[in-house]
Every structure is written in C-alpha cells, then in structure tokens.
Design a protein around this motif. Structure first.
Motif, PDB file in Angstrom:
ATOM      1  N   GLU A  21      -3.922  32.889 -53.663  1.00 27.01           N
ATOM      2  CA  GLU A  21      -4.567  32.165 -52.570  1.00 27.01           C
ATOM      3  C   GLU A  21      -3.724  30.977 -52.105  1.00 27.01           C
ATOM      4  OE1 GLU A  21      -8.775  29.776 -51.762  1.00 27.01           O
ATOM      5  OE2 GLU A  21      -8.618  31.192 -53.437  1.00 27.01           O
ATOM      6  N   ILE A  22      -3.144  30.246 -53.044  1.00 25.46           N
ATOM      7  CA  ILE A  22      -2.337  29.080 -52.709  1.00 25.46           C
ATOM      8  C   ILE A  22      -1.040  29.491 -52.019  1.00 25.46           C
ATOM      9  CG2 ILE A  22      -1.020  27.151 -53.690  1.00 25.46           C
ATOM     10  CD1 ILE A  22      -3.242  27.019 -55.863  1.00 25.46           C
ATOM     11  N   LEU A  23      -0.424  30.585 -52.483  1.00 23.01           N
ATOM     12  CA  LEU A  23       0.784  31.081 -51.829  1.00 23.01           C
ATOM     13  C   LEU A  23       0.505  31.420 -50.363  1.00 23.01           C
ATOM     14  CD1 LEU A  23       2.473  33.365 -54.517  1.00 23.01           C
ATOM     15  CD2 LEU A  23       3.451  31.324 -53.465  1.00 23.01           C
ATOM     16  N   LYS A  24      -0.621  32.049 -50.108  1.00 24.50           N
ATOM     17  CA  LYS A  24      -0.975  32.386 -48.724  1.00 24.50           C
ATOM     18  C   LYS A  24      -1.170  31.115 -47.897  1.00 24.50           C
ATOM     19  CE  LYS A  24      -3.128  36.866 -49.688  1.00 24.50           C
ATOM     20  NZ  LYS A  24      -4.380  37.673 -49.645  1.00 24.50           N
ATOM     21  N   ALA A  25      -1.820  30.138 -48.480  1.00 24.25           N
ATOM     22  CA  ALA A  25      -2.090  28.886 -47.762  1.00 24.25           C
ATOM     23  C   ALA A  25      -0.802  28.140 -47.441  1.00 24.25           C
ATOM     24  CB  ALA A  25      -3.020  28.004 -48.582  1.00 24.25           C
ATOM     25  N   LYS A  26       0.249  28.342 -48.248  1.00 22.38           N
ATOM     26  CA  LYS A  26       1.514  27.645 -48.048  1.00 22.38           C
ATOM     27  C   LYS A  26       2.518  28.478 -47.261  1.00 22.38           C
ATOM     28  CE  LYS A  26       1.453  24.271 -51.787  1.00 22.38           C
ATOM     29  NZ  LYS A  26       1.634  23.149 -50.825  1.00 22.38           N
ATOM     30  N   GLY A  27       2.024  29.511 -46.606  1.00 25.09           N
ATOM     31  CA  GLY A  27       2.907  30.309 -45.763  1.00 25.09           C
ATOM     32  C   GLY A  27       3.653  31.408 -46.490  1.00 25.09           C
ATOM     33  N   GLY A  28       3.275  31.678 -47.741  1.00 25.72           N
ATOM     34  CA  GLY A  28       3.864  32.801 -48.461  1.00 25.72           C
ATOM     35  C   GLY A  28       4.825  32.446 -49.564  1.00 25.72           C
ATOM     36  N   SER A  29       5.215  31.179 -49.673  1.00 27.87           N
ATOM     37  CA  SER A  29       6.137  30.810 -50.747  1.00 27.87           C
ATOM     38  C   SER A  29       5.866  29.393 -51.213  1.00 27.87           C
ATOM     39  CB  SER A  29       7.594  30.927 -50.273  1.00 27.87           C
ATOM     40  OG  SER A  29       7.867  29.982 -49.262  1.00 27.87           O
ATOM     41  N   ALA A  30       6.247  29.121 -52.465  1.00 30.68           N
ATOM     42  CA  ALA A  30       6.049  27.788 -53.036  1.00 30.68           C
ATOM     43  C   ALA A  30       6.874  27.672 -54.309  1.00 30.68           C
ATOM     44  CB  ALA A  30       4.572  27.547 -53.351  1.00 30.68           C
ATOM     45  N   THR A  31       7.146  26.459 -54.709  1.00 26.15           N
ATOM     46  CA  THR A  31       7.832  26.237 -55.967  1.00 26.15           C
ATOM     47  C   THR A  31       6.816  26.337 -57.104  1.00 26.15           C
ATOM     48  OG1 THR A  31       7.460  23.843 -55.913  1.00 26.15           O
ATOM     49  CG2 THR A  31       9.466  24.677 -54.845  1.00 26.15           C
ATOM     50  N   PRO A  32       7.278  26.606 -58.324  1.00 27.39           N
ATOM     51  CA  PRO A  32       6.354  26.644 -59.455  1.00 27.39           C
ATOM     52  C   PRO A  32       5.548  25.347 -59.595  1.00 27.39           C
ATOM     53  CG  PRO A  32       8.452  27.589 -60.092  1.00 27.39           C
ATOM     54  CD  PRO A  32       8.641  27.012 -58.719  1.00 27.39           C
ATOM     55  N   LYS A  33       6.190  24.218 -59.346  1.00 25.97           N
ATOM     56  CA  LYS A  33       5.504  22.933 -59.449  1.00 25.97           C
ATOM     57  C   LYS A  33       4.365  22.840 -58.445  1.00 25.97           C
ATOM     58  CE  LYS A  33       6.236  17.934 -59.005  1.00 25.97           C
ATOM     59  NZ  LYS A  33       7.228  16.863 -58.678  1.00 25.97           N
ATOM     60  N   GLU A  34       4.626  23.248 -57.196  1.00 28.71           N
ATOM     61  CA  GLU A  34       3.588  23.219 -56.164  1.00 28.71           C
ATOM     62  C   GLU A  34       2.413  24.109 -56.548  1.00 28.71           C
ATOM     63  OE1 GLU A  34       5.954  22.333 -52.006  1.00 28.71           O
ATOM     64  OE2 GLU A  34       6.072  24.342 -52.862  1.00 28.71           O
ATOM     65  N   LEU A  35       2.702  25.255 -57.134  1.00 28.46           N
ATOM     66  CA  LEU A  35       1.638  26.174 -57.526  1.00 28.46           C
ATOM     67  C   LEU A  35       0.838  25.637 -58.709  1.00 28.46           C
ATOM     68  CD1 LEU A  35       3.550  29.521 -57.067  1.00 28.46           C
ATOM     69  CD2 LEU A  35       1.501  28.820 -55.836  1.00 28.46           C
ATOM     70  N   ARG A  36       1.521  25.072 -59.681  1.00 30.66           N
ATOM     71  CA  ARG A  36       0.797  24.511 -60.824  1.00 30.66           C
ATOM     72  C   ARG A  36      -0.131  23.388 -60.371  1.00 30.66           C
ATOM     73  NH1 ARG A  36       5.977  25.018 -63.410  1.00 30.66           N
ATOM     74  NH2 ARG A  36       6.376  22.797 -63.069  1.00 30.66           N
ATOM     75  N   GLU A  37       0.396  22.519 -59.507  1.00 27.30           N
ATOM     76  CA  GLU A  37      -0.426  21.408 -59.018  1.00 27.30           C
ATOM     77  C   GLU A  37      -1.594  21.931 -58.182  1.00 27.30           C
ATOM     78  OE1 GLU A  37       2.337  18.985 -56.921  1.00 27.30           O
ATOM     79  OE2 GLU A  37       3.106  17.993 -58.731  1.00 27.30           O
ATOM     80  N   GLY A  38      -1.343  22.969 -57.382  1.00 27.27           N
ATOM     81  CA  GLY A  38      -2.397  23.537 -56.554  1.00 27.27           C
ATOM     82  C   GLY A  38      -3.494  24.190 -57.381  1.00 27.27           C
ATOM     83  N   ILE A  39      -3.108  24.929 -58.410  1.00 25.36           N
ATOM     84  CA  ILE A  39      -4.085  25.576 -59.285  1.00 25.36           C
ATOM     85  C   ILE A  39      -4.910  24.539 -60.037  1.00 25.36           C
ATOM     86  CG2 ILE A  39      -4.347  27.033 -61.335  1.00 25.36           C
ATOM     87  CD1 ILE A  39      -1.882  28.592 -60.387  1.00 25.36           C
ATOM     88  N   ALA A  40      -4.231  23.525 -60.554  1.00 24.52           N
ATOM     89  CA  ALA A  40      -4.923  22.468 -61.300  1.00 24.52           C
ATOM     90  C   ALA A  40      -5.959  21.773 -60.426  1.00 24.52           C
ATOM     91  CB  ALA A  40      -3.918  21.454 -61.832  1.00 24.52           C
ATOM     92  N   GLN A  41      -5.597  21.521 -59.185  1.00 26.05           N
ATOM     93  CA  GLN A  41      -6.524  20.853 -58.268  1.00 26.05           C
ATOM     94  C   GLN A  41      -7.671  21.771 -57.877  1.00 26.05           C
ATOM     95  OE1 GLN A  41      -4.680  19.466 -54.670  1.00 26.05           O
ATOM     96  NE2 GLN A  41      -6.505  18.418 -53.938  1.00 26.05           N
TER      97      GLN A  41
END
Length: 290
Positions: A21-41
């Motif tokens: 879900e977060i990858l889709k919201a970020k346009g299809g790509s993200a760094t591992p850090k961005e994903l970890r922070e997004g999941i945690a939030q």
C-alpha cells in the motif's frame, strides 16, 4: 529464514499488506527506510517494539521482518530491488491487493517452493532469462527512445525513481495541474547535520527545451517561499546554450538533458542490464582475407 514457519513466528507477514500500500502511495518505489517508517506509522508501532534486537546478531528485529516481507513479494515478482537498494512495484505488483490471509497464502506458497524445488526452479529461471535476453524486441530501441515512450505521468514517477537511486529521500510527485510548475519534491541528506530541499521538473522533449521553460522554472524557485535549495530540470531532449549560461550563474539550478539522463540510468544500472559485446578485430583477420 527457515522453510518451516508458523503463524505465531511469522510476524513479517503482517507487514506485507501495508508495504504494498505504501509503495503505491509513493508512486511505485521507495527506499527501505521510507517503507519501514511508513509501516511503523500506519500500524502505530511502539518505539519499544521498533528498538527490539536479536540477541545474537544485534540486528533490529523490525528491520529484518520488513526485509523478509519484501523478499517474499520479490519471489512472487510483485516487487523488485535495484542495484542501489530501492524497492519498486512491478506491473503485477501494481495490480496486487493484499490482506493478511492473502499474504500468508503467498508466504506459504514460497515456503513450499523453496523446500521442494529450489535448485530446479533457479536453474529453470536462469535458462528462461537467457532466452528472453536473446529474443527481447526492446533491444532494438535505445534507452533514451524507451524513456521517451513513457507517459507524461510515468516519466515523472520514473524520474522520482531515478532520484531515489542517487540517495534522494522523501520524494513526492505533485498531483494534477496545480503544481505551480513543479513535478516533484525531494530531500537530499548531505550529512547528518545538513539536508537540502529539492524541486524537480520532468519534461519529455524530442528537440530542444525552449529557454522560456527554463526561465519559468527558475522563476518558481526564486519566488518559492517554502525554502527550496535546489531545482533540477530533467528532460529527454537538449537545452540551448543560453540555458547552460543560466545554470552557470545560478547555483540553485541543475539541468539534466537526455544524454546525461541515460548516463545516470546506466551508472546505477536502473532499467538496464549489463552485457559483454565482442567486436571483430579487422586487423587480425586481414592476413586471412588478402
């Protein structure tokens, strides 16, 4: 990761749905850090949980769990990882929708595959890949031509993906036509103390970008009151000499033309595959043809 897994210990399965879900919201790509922070939030995880570590390795437990969530998606070819470590959705990944049960079915499927036929499957995939490389019609197109064939919106997201490969963070693509001449924003962390805010403009051109477009972009940067430090104008075309003079006199402006854009893709091996090519040495054959 053990092939024998039960639901009690497979905590990482919980992170698969929000990761997609977060990858889709970020346009299809993200760094591992961005994903970890997004999941945690998104999952409202407590700091005490995020700071837990494995006793033997000292590795953060949550970081490891998110990695394995991504890995199972990668085996299903829903997510791929670039040379620089950026995680991105594939075409199949964009169409995937996950709840916990779907995620568990995916994980169970790949546990069985690796247990029963790992070596055979890897050998088969390698052979298939070699066949696809030889018969791929895209090989007749240059990288720049392929990039030019993207949609305007697709090119914006592609540029955002490229910036991630060069360590830009917090990348956001603006929505609709209300972007005030800005296609995206990003942050570049120069060191632990200094961050640089960045705006970028992405335009597909076959020819030369009109100097008026460059001036308009500079105008947006100079009138922007939110504290932008750098403006990057990315195009598949070329810039006039006058544009490079503006760049030389304006440290906030960075121009990326089609030739430089291709070099940037090749440097991080994004969307390209390295291959060895042998050219005939005519001087060697000369003695046999005369």
């Amino acid at each position: 990761m053990s092939d024998n897994l039960n639901r009690e210990h497979a905590v990482f399965v919980n992170w698969i749905p929000p990761l997609v879900e977060i990858l889709k919201a970020k346009g299809g790509s993200a760094t591992p850090k961005e994903l970890r922070e997004g999941i945690a939030q998104k999952m409202k995880l407590k700091d005490s949980f995020l700071s837990e570590r494995y006793e033997k390795s000292g590795q953060l437990t949550f970081n490891n769990q998110v990695y394995w969530a991504k890995q199972y998606l990668a085996w299903e070819k829903l997510v791929d990882t670039s040379k620089q470590g950026v995680w991105a959705l594939t075409d199949e990944g964009w169409n995937a929708a996950f709840d916990y049960n779907c995620a568990w079915e995916l994980v169970s499927k790949w546990i069985k595959i690796h247990r029963d036929a790992r070596r055979k499957k890897e050998a088969t995939d390698e052979a298939v890949d070699m066949i696809e490389i030889e018969s791929d019609p895209a090989k007749s197109l240059s990288l720049l031509e392929i990039i030019k064939n993207t949609t305007p919106r697709g090119f914006e997201h592609l540029c955002g993906r490229l910036l991630r490969e060069y360590d830009f963070e917090a990348i956001e693509i603006t929505k609709g036509s209300y972007d005030d001449g800005i296609d995206g924003t990003a942050v570049l962390k120069l060191n632990p103390f200094v961050n640089m805010s960045v705006y970028f403009q992405c335009k597909r051109y076959d020819g030369t970008v009109p100097i008026a477009r460059v001036r308009e972009f500079i105008g947006v940067l100079s009138t922007e009151n939110r504290g932008v430090d750098k403006g990057i104008f990315i195009t598949t075309g070329t810039f006039p000499t006058s544009a490079y003079k503006l760049e030389k006199n304006n440290t906030a402006l960075e121009l990326i033309d089609g030739e430089k854009l291709v070099e940037m893709f090749e440097k991080v091996e994004l969307g390209v595959k390295r291959r060895d090519v042998y050219d005939p040495d005519l001087s060697f054959f000369k003695q046999y043809t005369e």
